[in-house]
Scaffold this motif. Structure first.
Motif, PDB file in Angstrom:
ATOM      1  N   ARG A  54       1.388   5.525  11.205  1.00  0.00           N
ATOM      2  CA  ARG A  54       0.229   6.379  10.990  1.00  0.00           C
ATOM      3  C   ARG A  54      -0.955   5.877  11.810  1.00  0.00           C
ATOM      4  N   TYR A  63      -7.374  10.699   3.697  1.00  0.00           N
ATOM      5  CA  TYR A  63      -7.971   9.436   4.134  1.00  0.00           C
ATOM      6  C   TYR A  63      -7.257   8.241   3.544  1.00  0.00           C
ATOM      7  N   SER A  64      -6.503   8.456   2.479  1.00  0.00           N
ATOM      8  CA  SER A  64      -5.829   7.423   1.711  1.00  0.00           C
ATOM      9  C   SER A  64      -6.669   6.175   1.560  1.00  0.00           C
ATOM     10  N   LYS A  67       4.194   1.633   8.478  1.00  0.00           N
ATOM     11  CA  LYS A  67       3.832   3.043   8.358  1.00  0.00           C
ATOM     12  C   LYS A  67       3.412   3.544   9.735  1.00  0.00           C
ATOM     13  N   SER A  72     -14.671  -0.489   6.824  1.00  0.00           N
ATOM     14  CA  SER A  72     -13.739   0.230   5.944  1.00  0.00           C
ATOM     15  C   SER A  72     -12.673   0.875   6.827  1.00  0.00           C
ATOM     16  N   ARG A  73     -11.487   1.038   6.260  1.00  0.00           N
ATOM     17  CA  ARG A  73     -10.422   1.680   7.029  1.00  0.00           C
ATOM     18  C   ARG A  73      -9.945   2.938   6.321  1.00  0.00           C
ATOM     19  N   ARG A  74      -9.551   3.908   7.109  1.00  0.00           N
ATOM     20  CA  ARG A  74      -8.957   5.110   6.518  1.00  0.00           C
ATOM     21  C   ARG A  74      -7.947   5.670   7.496  1.00  0.00           C
ATOM     22  N   TYR A  75      -7.118   6.574   6.981  1.00  0.00           N
ATOM     23  CA  TYR A  75      -6.198   7.261   7.881  1.00  0.00           C
ATOM     24  C   TYR A  75      -6.931   8.356   8.642  1.00  0.00           C
ATOM     25  N   LEU A  76      -6.515   8.541   9.879  1.00  0.00           N
ATOM     26  CA  LEU A  76      -6.935   9.729  10.636  1.00  0.00           C
ATOM     27  C   LEU A  76      -5.717  10.636  10.607  1.00  0.00           C
ATOM     28  N   ASP A  77      -5.792  11.668   9.783  1.00  0.00           N
ATOM     29  CA  ASP A  77      -4.615  12.482   9.496  1.00  0.00           C
ATOM     30  C   ASP A  77      -4.477  13.616  10.504  1.00  0.00           C
ATOM     31  N   PHE A  84      -5.204  12.069  -0.011  1.00  0.00           N
ATOM     32  CA  PHE A  84      -4.098  12.381   0.891  1.00  0.00           C
ATOM     33  C   PHE A  84      -4.536  12.230   2.349  1.00  0.00           C
ATOM     34  N   SER A 110      -3.187   2.235  -1.957  1.00  0.00           N
ATOM     35  CA  SER A 110      -1.912   2.948  -1.929  1.00  0.00           C
ATOM     36  C   SER A 110      -0.835   2.173  -1.179  1.00  0.00           C
ATOM     37  N   GLU A 111      -1.212   1.052  -0.548  1.00  0.00           N
ATOM     38  CA  GLU A 111      -0.192   0.332   0.215  1.00  0.00           C
ATOM     39  C   GLU A 111       0.532  -0.685  -0.664  1.00  0.00           C
ATOM     40  N   GLN A 135     -13.828   0.918  -0.742  1.00  0.00           N
ATOM     41  CA  GLN A 135     -13.307  -0.379  -0.281  1.00  0.00           C
ATOM     42  C   GLN A 135     -14.399  -1.451  -0.247  1.00  0.00           C
ATOM     43  N   LEU A 173      -6.425   2.757   1.786  1.00  0.00           N
ATOM     44  CA  LEU A 173      -5.412   1.844   2.306  1.00  0.00           C
ATOM     45  C   LEU A 173      -5.208   0.654   1.384  1.00  0.00           C
TER      46      LEU A 173
END
Lengths: 382, 332
Positions: free
Chosen positions: B307, A375-376, B305, B316-321, A373, A381-382, A57, A378
């Motif tokens: 999530r 950390y995607s 979403k 930076s941003r990410r998902y915390l799954d 999957f 994928s959005e 990013q 963002l």
């Protein structure tokens, strides 16, 4: 001597100010580039760093990360995972392997499922534990299912050596050690390959040296920078790559091999470890990489003098030989060549998830699809 | 001479079992209801009641900062507290492996009695079974508990947009302790498990008049699992600032070495709270009476979403799954 704490080893390499300053510099220099950069981080560890810390990013639009095949679990073809399950199902056998390997499904399920059915499967962190298990279970045959690139091969070699010198007869080996340079060569030699720079796997180079990548630089005219695994390491590496590309653009200077991870890697590598590996193993004629297919000279096998420890020979009548490909909808081969992104695959996140991976890149936490999957990206994928 | 190890006869309902009950369970858990030794305990309770059960199995049975007994009380009592209920009555069932040391069993039971004091809950009924050697690893304990609801409406589906998300202390220490105590990793540190009863903290929040929307103790699956459950149940997004999450150096160290995520590791005395943003400071002031590192780590928000997103210190941003599969150390 001042005590070194673990956090001092990483803290400076995650300093937001240093990260901001590097990304600013990369973004500024990248505006001068005539052509875009498609850089392949070969090693799954780097993929993990890039995705976890969101470094992609921070890159400008004309720099793209392509996620390579450097995850030893991901590249294991299904037929060899089946070998592990078939061995674990043999009476009186304890199958020992490393970490993630136990959750990867072949066509006969995963080792974790085999364990639930009653197979004696042990996951270890330290390969030397296989020796202990063999000593503690003299009535059983202990098979070490050895995996990994150049980084983990010396540990297996030492294990073989110790089993020999200590006369531990019940420890056998199923060897799946693979090599980075032939795999990268296979990717770069493809006419459709878009990769024009490489981040070199560096724990591999701690053992094998940085010089193993020089032939790739010469043959394909791409910069290779051997990089550490912290965010600042990878960004510094990216800066080196951008600088090299600009030098090539401005003064026609040829791309070169650079070593960013100099705190751990020397050009020639660890020669003592290399000697042990050489004593124990020899190259296979070819090895099938999951997602990439047959690659000549890309893996190792035990030398003939250790044939009495080679589970592949000893159990050859029990091991299946059919080659098994991933489902045809799986885009892993294209993802590994930089021709597709994980979210462009129809199966991604639907039929193919980390819990039920269909293709190699979803398998381990270091695979590209798995990292996307979890950390995607963002922004993508959005 | 008294036996030093549990024998099958200790579970078969006769004299040996009565001896064991008398000198161990009745002695340490003594209260009027239990000592009546009826087939069922008689309870008097008013109003809405919360009811929960949990079975406890942990390897190793004894770990820095606790043991399976302390865990078995804190776990069930905490489940009640997270529902806003004051823990009152518990059952305890032991399944013990033949040959298990009575000395160790005594230590476990003493720890349970001590942990009960923190909430004032009582064990009012129980059961003991002994199984042949090799059929289980030492001992398994089940505890069930009831409590009267003192704060209604706490729910995983009650996290509101704009809620502040708080943690009651640093995360990941129990999971780290257990991993370090296991043979495979061969690590030493001063780290102790956070295993603890949370009712005093919940009561203090209620007494201070803090408005609460949801409470969860971040047990298996850790902080990451709780936040993901909340986003799914409450149909909101949750944004977390990575640098705001309190994590001990030792926990960071273990995760660096083996490739684990602190947010995925289990806790046994750490809760996550969703409170209206205006209540956050008041809640933190109460929580910091117990642990100075209680912190606000982020907020909930309306989102397409549902999530959990995490922002790194450099933006930076990410998902915390949601954590998946068993925790396995990385290969290289």
């Amino acid at each position: 001597m001042k005590d070194i704490e673990l956090k001092t080893l990483s803290a400076g390499f995650r300093d937001p100010e240093v990260i901001h300053s590097l990304t600013r510099k990369i973004n500024k220099l990248a505006t001068e580039l005539n052509d875009s950069i498609q850089v392949m981080e070969v090693c799954g560890g780097h993929t993990h760093t890039i995705m976890k810390y969101g470094l992609n990013q921070q890159m400008p639009d004309n720099i793209e990360f392509i996620h390579g095949p450097g995850c030893p679990v991901c590249i294991m073809p299904k037929e060899r995972i089946n070998h592990a399950v078939e061995l674990a199902e043999q009476p009186n056998v304890i199958l020992v392997t490393l970490g993630d390997m136990i959750r990867v499904p072949g066509s006969k399920g995963s080792l974790a499922e085999c364990r639930a059915r009653g197979g004696d499967v042990r996951s270890v962190y330290d390969p030397m534990d296989a020796l202990t298990i063999a000593k503690e279970n003299p009535e059983k045959t202990v098979i070490y299912f050895a995996i990994g690139f150049e980084t983990t091969t010396p540990m297996t070699a030492v294990l073989v050596e110790l089993a020999e010198t200590q006369g531990i007869e019940n420890l056998l080996f199923h060897v799946n050690h693979v090599l980075v340079p032939p795999a990268v060569d296979a990717i770069l030699s493809d006419d459709d390959c878009r990769v024009n720079a490489l981040i070199g796997p560096s724990h591999v180079s701690v053992i094998a040296g940085a010089e193993i990548y020089q032939p790739l630089v010469d043959e394909y005219n791409v910069p290779v920078v051997v990089s550490g695994f912290e965010p600042v390491d990878v960004l510094e590496t990216m800066l080196n790559i951008v600088e090299q590309k600009l030098e090539e653009q401005k003064s026609g200077e040829k791309p070169k091999l650079q070593l960013q991870y100099s705190r751990a890697v020397v050009p020639g590598g660890n020669t003592a470890a290399q000697k042990k590996v050489d004593d124990c193993f020899e190259p296979r004629e070819h090895f099938r990489f999951r997602g990439l297919g047959d690659i000549p000279g890309s893996a190792l096998k035990l030398r003939d003098k250790y044939a009495h420890r080679d589970a592949e020979l000893i159990y050859s009548d029990k091991l299946s030989t059919e080659e098994l490909d991933d489902h045809k909808v799986c885009l892993c081969p294209s993802i590994l060549r930089g021709q597709a992104k994980p979210y462009e695959c129809r199966a991604f996140g639907k039929a193919c998830t980390p819990s039920r991976p269909m293709g190699s890149c979803m398998v381990s936490s270091e695979g590209a699809c798995n990292a996307y999957f979890r950390y995607s990206d963002l922004t993508d994928s959005e | 001479m008294k036996a030093k190890e549990i024998q099958l006869s200790h579970g078969s309902g006769g004299q040996e079992m009565n001896d064991l009950l008398g000198r161990l369970f009745y002695k340490h858990f003594a209260n009027d209801i239990l000592l009546k030794a009826e087939d069922a305990a008689m309870l008097q309770m008013d109003g809405p009641i919360a009811f929960t059960t949990d079975s406890f199995t942990v390897s190793p049975l004894f770990f820095p900062g606790g043991n399976i007994g302390k865990l078995a009380i804190a776990g069930t009592v905490n489940d009640l507290a997270m529902a806003g209920a004051q823990p009152e009555y518990l059952s305890s069932s032991f399944v013990i492996e033949e040959g298990f040391s009575i000395e160790q069993l005594t230590t476990i039971v003493e720890s349970m009695a001590k942990e009960l004091e923190k909430s004032g809950a009582k064990i009012v009924c129980g059961d003991t079974k002994v199984v042949p050697r090799g059929t289980l690893d030492g001992v398994i304990i089940n505890t069930s508990g009831v409590g009267s609801v003192k704060y209604a409406g706490l729910s995983a589906s009650n996290v509101q947009p704009d809620d502040a998300i708080l943690v009651s202390r640093n995360v990941g220490s129990h999971g780290s302790c257990i991993l370090m105590a296991r043979d495979e990793l061969k690590l030493e540190s001063d780290l102790v498990s956070d295993c603890d009863t949370l009712w005093p903290q919940v009561k203090a929040l209620m007494d201070a008049g803090v408005e609460l929307h949801s409470l969860r103790d971040a047990t298996r699956g850790g902080l990451a699992a709780v936040l993901n459950e909340w986003t799914a149940s409450s149909r909101v997004g949750i944004h977390v600032q990575e640098k705001a999450i309190p994590i001990l150096d030792e926990v960071h160290g273990l995760c660096e070495l083996y490739g684990f995520e602190p947010c995925d590791l289990a806790n046994e005395g750490t809760m996550i709270l969703a409170v209206p943003r205006v209540e956050a400071e008041k809640a933190l002031a109460v929580l910091r009476e117990f642990h100075s590192d209680a912190a606000c780590i982020g907020c909930a928000a309306e989102a397409d979403k549902h999530r959990v997103t995490l922002t790194t210190p450099w933006g930076s941003r990410r998902y915390l799954d949601m954590p998946r599969g068993e925790l396995l150390p990385r290969i290289c």
